[in-house]
Design a protein around this motif. Sequence first.
Motif, PDB file in Angstrom:
ATOM      1  N   LEU A 190       3.360  -9.711  -6.709  1.00  0.00           N
ATOM      2  CA  LEU A 190       3.432  -8.491  -6.474  1.00  0.00           C
ATOM      3  C   LEU A 190       4.827  -8.190  -6.517  1.00  0.00           C
ATOM      4  O   LEU A 190       5.805  -8.301  -5.779  1.00  0.00           O
ATOM      5  CB  LEU A 190       2.849  -7.812  -5.177  1.00  0.00           C
ATOM      6  CG  LEU A 190       1.431  -8.316  -5.012  1.00  0.00           C
ATOM      7  CD1 LEU A 190       1.005  -7.491  -3.609  1.00  0.00           C
ATOM      8  CD2 LEU A 190       0.432  -8.114  -5.970  1.00  0.00           C
ATOM      9  N   ALA A 198       0.454 -12.397  -3.301  1.00  0.00           N
ATOM     10  CA  ALA A 198      -1.095 -11.919  -2.560  1.00  0.00           C
ATOM     11  C   ALA A 198      -1.978 -13.062  -3.000  1.00  0.00           C
ATOM     12  O   ALA A 198      -2.099 -13.764  -4.023  1.00  0.00           O
ATOM     13  CB  ALA A 198      -1.582 -10.592  -3.303  1.00  0.00           C
ATOM     14  N   VAL A 245      -1.144 -11.081   2.099  1.00  0.00           N
ATOM     15  CA  VAL A 245       0.218 -10.590   1.400  1.00  0.00           C
ATOM     16  C   VAL A 245       1.068 -11.581   2.103  1.00  0.00           C
ATOM     17  O   VAL A 245       1.540 -11.368   3.264  1.00  0.00           O
ATOM     18  CB  VAL A 245       0.560  -9.399   1.200  1.00  0.00           C
ATOM     19  CG1 VAL A 245       1.854  -9.066   0.655  1.00  0.00           C
ATOM     20  CG2 VAL A 245      -0.283  -8.448   0.400  1.00  0.00           C
ATOM     21  N   VAL A 256      -7.661  -5.372  -9.046  1.00  0.00           N
ATOM     22  CA  VAL A 256      -6.959  -4.799  -8.162  1.00  0.00           C
ATOM     23  C   VAL A 256      -5.590  -4.667  -8.603  1.00  0.00           C
ATOM     24  O   VAL A 256      -4.863  -3.570  -7.979  1.00  0.00           O
ATOM     25  CB  VAL A 256      -6.934  -5.825  -6.845  1.00  0.00           C
ATOM     26  CG1 VAL A 256      -6.007  -5.408  -5.834  1.00  0.00           C
ATOM     27  CG2 VAL A 256      -8.347  -5.916  -6.346  1.00  0.00           C
ATOM     28  N   CYS A 257      -4.974  -5.558  -9.341  1.00  0.00           N
ATOM     29  CA  CYS A 257      -3.580  -5.421  -9.537  1.00  0.00           C
ATOM     30  C   CYS A 257      -3.440  -4.721 -11.058  1.00  0.00           C
ATOM     31  O   CYS A 257      -2.339  -3.940 -10.893  1.00  0.00           O
ATOM     32  CB  CYS A 257      -2.776  -6.673  -9.515  1.00  0.00           C
ATOM     33  SG  CYS A 257      -2.846  -7.765  -7.921  1.00  0.00           S
ATOM     34  N   ALA A 260      -1.916  -2.202  -8.147  1.00  0.00           N
ATOM     35  CA  ALA A 260      -1.316  -2.903  -7.270  1.00  0.00           C
ATOM     36  C   ALA A 260      -0.115  -3.867  -7.795  1.00  0.00           C
ATOM     37  O   ALA A 260       0.280  -4.574  -6.597  1.00  0.00           O
ATOM     38  CB  ALA A 260      -2.325  -3.284  -6.209  1.00  0.00           C
ATOM     39  N   THR A 267       4.398  -2.805  -6.064  1.00  0.00           N
ATOM     40  CA  THR A 267       4.365  -2.111  -4.551  1.00  0.00           C
ATOM     41  C   THR A 267       5.159  -0.943  -4.507  1.00  0.00           C
ATOM     42  O   THR A 267       6.452  -1.111  -5.054  1.00  0.00           O
ATOM     43  CB  THR A 267       4.416  -3.080  -3.510  1.00  0.00           C
ATOM     44  OG1 THR A 267       5.655  -3.822  -3.538  1.00  0.00           O
ATOM     45  CG2 THR A 267       3.410  -4.489  -3.581  1.00  0.00           C
ATOM     46  N   ILE A 279       2.569  -3.304   3.345  1.00  0.00           N
ATOM     47  CA  ILE A 279       2.015  -3.778   1.949  1.00  0.00           C
ATOM     48  C   ILE A 279       0.657  -4.246   2.307  1.00  0.00           C
ATOM     49  O   ILE A 279      -0.281  -4.191   1.640  1.00  0.00           O
ATOM     50  CB  ILE A 279       2.727  -4.732   1.378  1.00  0.00           C
ATOM     51  CG1 ILE A 279       4.271  -3.934   0.770  1.00  0.00           C
ATOM     52  CG2 ILE A 279       2.106  -5.222  -0.011  1.00  0.00           C
ATOM     53  CD1 ILE A 279       5.125  -4.775   0.225  1.00  0.00           C
ATOM     54  N   ASN A 280       0.635  -5.041   3.429  1.00  0.00           N
ATOM     55  CA  ASN A 280      -0.771  -5.630   3.685  1.00  0.00           C
ATOM     56  C   ASN A 280      -1.868  -4.709   4.096  1.00  0.00           C
ATOM     57  O   ASN A 280      -3.034  -4.853   3.717  1.00  0.00           O
ATOM     58  CB  ASN A 280      -0.626  -6.584   4.892  1.00  0.00           C
ATOM     59  CG  ASN A 280      -0.481  -8.105   4.850  1.00  0.00           C
ATOM     60  OD1 ASN A 280      -1.293  -8.407   3.819  1.00  0.00           O
ATOM     61  ND2 ASN A 280       0.205  -8.691   5.219  1.00  0.00           N
ATOM     62  N   ARG A 338      -1.931  -1.444   2.616  1.00  0.00           N
ATOM     63  CA  ARG A 338      -2.373  -0.950   1.479  1.00  0.00           C
ATOM     64  C   ARG A 338      -3.178  -1.980   0.623  1.00  0.00           C
ATOM     65  O   ARG A 338      -4.243  -1.368  -0.005  1.00  0.00           O
ATOM     66  CB  ARG A 338      -1.097  -0.367   0.579  1.00  0.00           C
ATOM     67  CG  ARG A 338      -1.163   0.055  -0.793  1.00  0.00           C
ATOM     68  CD  ARG A 338      -1.920   1.305  -0.532  1.00  0.00           C
ATOM     69  NE  ARG A 338      -2.168   2.133  -1.909  1.00  0.00           N
ATOM     70  CZ  ARG A 338      -3.209   1.822  -2.672  1.00  0.00           C
ATOM     71  NH1 ARG A 338      -4.133   1.140  -2.508  1.00  0.00           N
ATOM     72  NH2 ARG A 338      -3.261   2.595  -3.772  1.00  0.00           N
ATOM     73  N   TYR A 339      -2.956  -3.301   0.617  1.00  0.00           N
ATOM     74  CA  TYR A 339      -3.714  -4.270  -0.268  1.00  0.00           C
ATOM     75  C   TYR A 339      -4.953  -4.252   0.469  1.00  0.00           C
ATOM     76  O   TYR A 339      -5.935  -4.482  -0.272  1.00  0.00           O
ATOM     77  CB  TYR A 339      -2.666  -5.462  -0.315  1.00  0.00           C
ATOM     78  CG  TYR A 339      -3.100  -6.274  -1.418  1.00  0.00           C
ATOM     79  CD1 TYR A 339      -2.521  -5.950  -2.760  1.00  0.00           C
ATOM     80  CD2 TYR A 339      -4.118  -7.191  -1.417  1.00  0.00           C
ATOM     81  CE1 TYR A 339      -2.749  -6.699  -3.804  1.00  0.00           C
ATOM     82  CE2 TYR A 339      -4.239  -8.277  -2.324  1.00  0.00           C
ATOM     83  CZ  TYR A 339      -3.816  -7.772  -3.733  1.00  0.00           C
ATOM     84  OH  TYR A 339      -3.964  -8.522  -4.889  1.00  0.00           O
ATOM     85  N   GLN A 355      -7.035  -1.729  -0.778  1.00  0.00           N
ATOM     86  CA  GLN A 355      -7.332  -1.664  -2.248  1.00  0.00           C
ATOM     87  C   GLN A 355      -8.374  -2.878  -2.600  1.00  0.00           C
ATOM     88  O   GLN A 355      -9.633  -2.586  -3.328  1.00  0.00           O
ATOM     89  CB  GLN A 355      -5.982  -2.419  -2.903  1.00  0.00           C
ATOM     90  CG  GLN A 355      -6.247  -2.079  -4.601  1.00  0.00           C
ATOM     91  CD  GLN A 355      -5.716  -1.014  -4.960  1.00  0.00           C
ATOM     92  OE1 GLN A 355      -4.873   0.000  -4.219  1.00  0.00           O
ATOM     93  NE2 GLN A 355      -5.584  -0.695  -6.227  1.00  0.00           N
TER      94      GLN A 355
END
Length: 311
Positions: free
Chosen positions: A60, A140, A156, A266-267, A272, A275, A283-284, A286-287, A290
Amino acid sequence: LKTFLGFGVTESTPDHSSLTYIRKRLPLEVHYRVFLFVLEIAEKKKLLKGKTVAVDSTTLEANAAMKSIVLKETGEDWKEYLQRLAKEEGIEEPTDEDLRRFDKKRKDKKVSNKDWESKTDHDSRITKMKDGRTHLAYKAEHAIDMDSDLVVAVEVFHADESDPSTLLPTVVGAQVNLTLAGSTSEIKDAVADKGYHKMETLADLESYGIRTYIPEKRCRGKHTWIDKPESHQEAYRANRRRVQGKRGKRLQRKRSELPERSFAHVCETGGARRTWLRGREDINKRYLIQVAARNLGVILRRLGAVGTPRS
């Protein structure tokens, strides 16, 4: 969508700034509980199996530029570092053009995470991206239930953490998540690509009663077992035997499909890959949400038999 979220037709939904404040206010444990809540729904609908998991990782791009890196020892940024090197080579008062020319001719231009760090995002690490660019990034990692296509563990990590070092924590985390979601399933098989192959990791998973299906890297010469425990050799040969079997080849074909599909949704589709937050904890948070949304989409498609993975 408003009805699903519990809002009336005339009520307004939270905007982006409100969601940002909510994320900052709530700890990581709350976001993790939301992720588990979706897995609990899958377990109640008898969709969660959890006996065979596939593990894979992706990078990411961090919300920090390479220009923001500084030398850990001196605190110099890249330009100040070049100016010092140029003066040591006898170039007095170098201009920007002189620095570019000097930097282009230098032989040793590698930057390592041991010596450099970002001054804007200390948790990010220098790494090579999928497209070949060198950038500050995170890693990730997904663990996918190969029977239901649900992500049962996501984390992450720092981008410089190797795949073999994070495989065991991810698989153990997947088992913990299954238990907390109310499932009685036990993970029996772990499938991954050759980047995860390491004898110590194979032996550790074997000690937990988990069979591995991980292709080995191309190696010159033969392995020497003189200075290694017997358990390493047993785990290595058992893994090789399983990978070469019919089931191992079938699982590898399925592994190349499911984790990559989850990363695509996801990405790529979910946005995602890049970031816009800083710090591993944010970030964890948010991810996790997601991936929980992606799992919810899988559940709705399975129950309603309507829609496509992309939508």
